[in-house]
Design a protein around this motif. Structure first.
Motif, PDB file in Angstrom:
ATOM      1  N   GLY A 121      29.687  46.798  37.416  1.00 44.05           N
ATOM      2  CA  GLY A 121      29.701  45.813  36.358  1.00 44.05           C
ATOM      3  C   GLY A 121      30.999  45.057  36.246  1.00 44.05           C
ATOM      4  O   GLY A 121      31.146  44.203  35.386  1.00 44.05           O
ATOM      5  N   THR A 122      31.981  45.339  37.097  1.00 43.96           N
ATOM      6  CA  THR A 122      33.213  44.574  37.087  1.00 43.96           C
ATOM      7  C   THR A 122      33.094  43.409  38.036  1.00 43.96           C
ATOM      8  O   THR A 122      32.149  43.303  38.801  1.00 43.96           O
ATOM      9  N   ASP A 123      34.100  42.517  38.012  1.00 46.66           N
ATOM     10  CA  ASP A 123      34.031  41.340  38.852  1.00 46.66           C
ATOM     11  C   ASP A 123      34.306  41.618  40.309  1.00 46.66           C
ATOM     12  O   ASP A 123      34.182  40.741  41.139  1.00 46.66           O
ATOM     13  N   ALA A 124      34.713  42.818  40.664  1.00 48.11           N
ATOM     14  CA  ALA A 124      34.886  43.155  42.070  1.00 48.11           C
ATOM     15  C   ALA A 124      33.531  43.487  42.662  1.00 48.11           C
ATOM     16  O   ALA A 124      33.331  44.471  43.329  1.00 48.11           O
ATOM     17  N   ALA A 125      32.562  42.640  42.353  1.00 51.44           N
ATOM     18  CA  ALA A 125      31.209  42.862  42.801  1.00 51.44           C
ATOM     19  C   ALA A 125      30.982  42.115  44.100  1.00 51.44           C
ATOM     20  O   ALA A 125      31.390  40.981  44.243  1.00 51.44           O
ATOM     21  N   ILE A 154      31.874  33.020  26.436  1.00 55.95           N
ATOM     22  CA  ILE A 154      31.706  34.094  27.412  1.00 55.95           C
ATOM     23  C   ILE A 154      31.097  33.497  28.678  1.00 55.95           C
ATOM     24  O   ILE A 154      30.122  32.738  28.608  1.00 55.95           O
ATOM     25  N   SER A 155      31.662  33.867  29.837  1.00 49.19           N
ATOM     26  CA  SER A 155      31.157  33.315  31.092  1.00 49.19           C
ATOM     27  C   SER A 155      30.036  34.154  31.692  1.00 49.19           C
ATOM     28  O   SER A 155      29.097  33.613  32.280  1.00 49.19           O
ATOM     29  N   HIS A 156      30.119  35.490  31.579  1.00 48.45           N
ATOM     30  CA  HIS A 156      29.090  36.380  32.111  1.00 48.45           C
ATOM     31  C   HIS A 156      29.376  37.788  31.611  1.00 48.45           C
ATOM     32  O   HIS A 156      30.342  38.002  30.872  1.00 48.45           O
ATOM     33  N   ASN A 157      28.549  38.729  32.017  1.00 49.13           N
ATOM     34  CA  ASN A 157      28.575  40.038  31.357  1.00 49.13           C
ATOM     35  C   ASN A 157      29.344  41.120  32.099  1.00 49.13           C
ATOM     36  O   ASN A 157      29.283  42.288  31.699  1.00 49.13           O
ATOM     37  N   HIS A 158      30.086  40.823  33.163  1.00 46.78           N
ATOM     38  CA  HIS A 158      30.874  41.853  33.831  1.00 46.78           C
ATOM     39  C   HIS A 158      31.949  42.393  32.883  1.00 46.78           C
ATOM     40  O   HIS A 158      32.447  41.674  32.016  1.00 46.78           O
ATOM     41  N   TYR A 159      32.332  43.633  33.089  1.00 42.88           N
ATOM     42  CA  TYR A 159      33.186  44.316  32.118  1.00 42.88           C
ATOM     43  C   TYR A 159      34.568  43.700  31.958  1.00 42.88           C
ATOM     44  O   TYR A 159      35.195  43.832  30.903  1.00 42.88           O
ATOM     45  N   ASP A 160      35.066  43.047  32.990  1.00 43.34           N
ATOM     46  CA  ASP A 160      36.383  42.420  32.859  1.00 43.34           C
ATOM     47  C   ASP A 160      36.297  41.040  32.211  1.00 43.34           C
ATOM     48  O   ASP A 160      37.311  40.350  32.077  1.00 43.34           O
ATOM     49  N   HIS A 161      35.101  40.642  31.776  1.00 48.25           N
ATOM     50  CA  HIS A 161      34.918  39.376  31.063  1.00 48.25           C
ATOM     51  C   HIS A 161      34.207  39.563  29.727  1.00 48.25           C
ATOM     52  O   HIS A 161      34.339  38.725  28.834  1.00 48.25           O
ATOM     53  N   LEU A 162      33.454  40.619  29.603  1.00 51.75           N
ATOM     54  CA  LEU A 162      32.743  40.927  28.354  1.00 51.75           C
ATOM     55  C   LEU A 162      33.163  42.331  27.938  1.00 51.75           C
ATOM     56  O   LEU A 162      32.667  43.325  28.476  1.00 51.75           O
ATOM     57  N   ASP A 163      34.086  42.400  26.998  1.00 54.96           N
ATOM     58  CA  ASP A 163      34.705  43.667  26.600  1.00 54.96           C
ATOM     59  C   ASP A 163      34.280  44.014  25.182  1.00 54.96           C
ATOM     60  O   ASP A 163      34.734  43.396  24.211  1.00 54.96           O
ATOM     61  N   ALA A 164      33.428  45.023  25.060  1.00 51.42           N
ATOM     62  CA  ALA A 164      32.886  45.381  23.750  1.00 51.42           C
ATOM     63  C   ALA A 164      33.961  45.796  22.750  1.00 51.42           C
ATOM     64  O   ALA A 164      33.917  45.376  21.581  1.00 51.42           O
ATOM     65  N   PRO A 165      34.963  46.615  23.128  1.00 50.41           N
ATOM     66  CA  PRO A 165      35.981  46.982  22.129  1.00 50.41           C
ATOM     67  C   PRO A 165      36.750  45.784  21.584  1.00 50.41           C
ATOM     68  O   PRO A 165      37.093  45.755  20.397  1.00 50.41           O
TER      69      PRO A 165
END
Length: 450
Positions: free
Chosen positions: A25-29, A251-262
């Motif tokens: 789920g990170t951008d290193a996809a 928000i650009s997309h849902n990867h964890y380094d772009h969408l941070d719930a905390p």
């Protein structure tokens, strides 16, 4: 067996947070093969001249693409499973999608329909003038999957096997010795008024934008660590308690380094949020009440500032079974005076840049990613390298480039200082004015001088 694009009347389903989440789920996809569809240009290709006044219609543009389906390799755990991607027909053909509106107890719900063969309705920019802004907070139904928007196939088993043999997503130990050299110079936020465009880099893809009298956060990540990566290499460039009142978030997309719930949990629940199609439900589950989700080439308006959602060469994933269930893209923000900036979010290099530049001429600032690109065979389809980012700025017709998406998280294998050195070299080789490359340190600010 192939699985075709599902009916566009099927509603996207998502759950709050995954169980058994992984670093996918990170951008290193990864992405396994490069798609060379019509419109792709190699970095260094000549950049054509662009005419037209700011805000004028970009005119009808022929966006014909190959109609040949792209077979996706079966990906265990990624959900591709041999799906077929059919690229849309040329603009103006009979399969242009229509809109159908339903009225229910919870309000008006727009349902996108696509007659004819399966196609990607938002992949083609509508002709003529920019569309009218959509209502804020509109309830909408979306396709269950946006896999048909991919511009390159997701990786298959062979790619994962190669990665297991030779891939590495962290720099060598000697390449980490430069971490203390990463630029970090926090300072006070600029004093602005409603006519000022200013930006401050909090790190990675997180910016504090001041435009049209609004304070806008992009992909806000104030956490020290995100899933699947080591802790931040540099601290957050702006203390949370130093922020002015936040008027909007994109928000650009849902990867964890772009969408941070905390981080998002720290915002008031009535903060206006602008998110990609299919992602509003994630926010509404967290009790955010003013969520506007958009398809590519759609817009909304807040306080006189126009927010346009535009395509990117990327993908989305947050759980093991939600690959491409929500859209991905960038944002073009335009203030009432016509000052305009482009936030790319996360993207590889490709044809979308020239089309965005054609549709939104006279971009004053282009915020473009320059990091997380090595190994190249694994990441080229989803992350620009520095040279491609410079070419993207030229394709956009942007007056100034602002590098981002580096110096914060360890997502890939290049040396930590390499993105900055390479982007400066590429900018100089392109013969572009040095003062138009705003290579800010983390925590640095800059005000746009008109």
């Amino acid at each position: 067996m192939t699985q075709h694009h599902p009916s566009t009347t099927q509603q996207t389903e998502q759950t709050d947070e995954p169980s058994g989440e992984g670093a996918t789920g990170t951008d290193a996809a990864p992405s396994a093969r490069r798609s060379t569809g019509e419109g792709d240009a190699a970095p260094g290709a000549p950049v054509g001249t662009r005419a037209g006044e700011r805000g004028a219609s970009a005119g009808a543009e022929s966006l014909a693409e190959s109609a040949a389906p792209v077979q996706l390799d079966a990906v265990e755990g990624l959900g591709a499973q041999g799906a077929t991607v059919t690229r849309p027909a040329a603009l103006g053909e009979a399969d242009t999608p229509g809109q159908r509106t339903a009225h229910g107890a919870r309000g008006t719900i727009s349902r996108t329909t696509a007659p004819g063969r399966p196609a990607a309705p938002g992949a083609l920019a509508p002709p003529g003038a920019l569309p009218s802004p959509r209502p804020l907070g509109e309830l909408r139904l979306w396709p269950r999957s946006f896999v048909d928007r991919l511009t390159a196939p997701l990786p298959g088993i062979r790619a994962f096997a190669r990665f297991a043999r030779e891939g590495a997503l962290r720099p060598r130990p000697e390449d980490l010795l430069d971490i203390p050299r990463l630029p970090f110079e926090p300072g006070p936020l600029p004093v602005v008024d409603s006519d000022t465009v200013a930006l401050t880099w909090a790190g990675h893809a997180s910016w504090v934008l001041r435009i049209g009298g609004l304070t806008v956060l992009t992909d806000p990540v104030w956490s020290r660590k995100i899933l699947g990566t080591p802790a931040r290499m540099t601290p957050v460039g702006v203390a949370w308690d130093a922020l002015p009142a936040v008027d909007a978030v994109v928000i650009s997309h849902n990867h964890y380094d772009h969408l941070d719930a905390p981080t998002l949990a720290r915002l008031p629940r009535d903060t206006p949020l602008f998110v990609p199609a299919g992602l509003a439900r994630w926010f509404r589950r967290r009790r955010f009440r003013r969520v506007t989700e958009l398809d590519w080439w759609e817009a909304a308006e807040l306080g006189g500032v126009r927010f346009d959602f535009v395509p990117a060469h990327h993908w989305s994933k947050r759980r093991l079974n939600d690959t491409c269930r929500s859209l991905w893209g960038g944002w073009v923000l335009t203030d009432p005076a016509g000052q305009r900036l482009y936030f790319a979010g996360d993207t590889g290099y490709g044809h979308w840049f020239s089309r965005i530049g054609h549709r939104y001429p006279c971009i004053d600032l282009a915020l473009l990613p320059i990091g997380a690109y090595d190994p190249r065979w694994w990441l080229r389809d989803v992350h620009c390298n520095p040279e491609e980012a410079v070419q993207a700025a030229r394709d956009l017709g942007a007056r100034r480039m602002v590098p981002m998406h580096w110096a914060t998280f360890l997502l890939s294998a290049e040396p930590v200082m390499e993105p900055l050195m390479r982007v400066r070299t590429a900018w100089e080789k392109a013969g572009l004015p040095r003062e138009d490359l705003w290579d800010l340190p983390v925590g640095g600010s800059r005000v746009l001088e008109v």
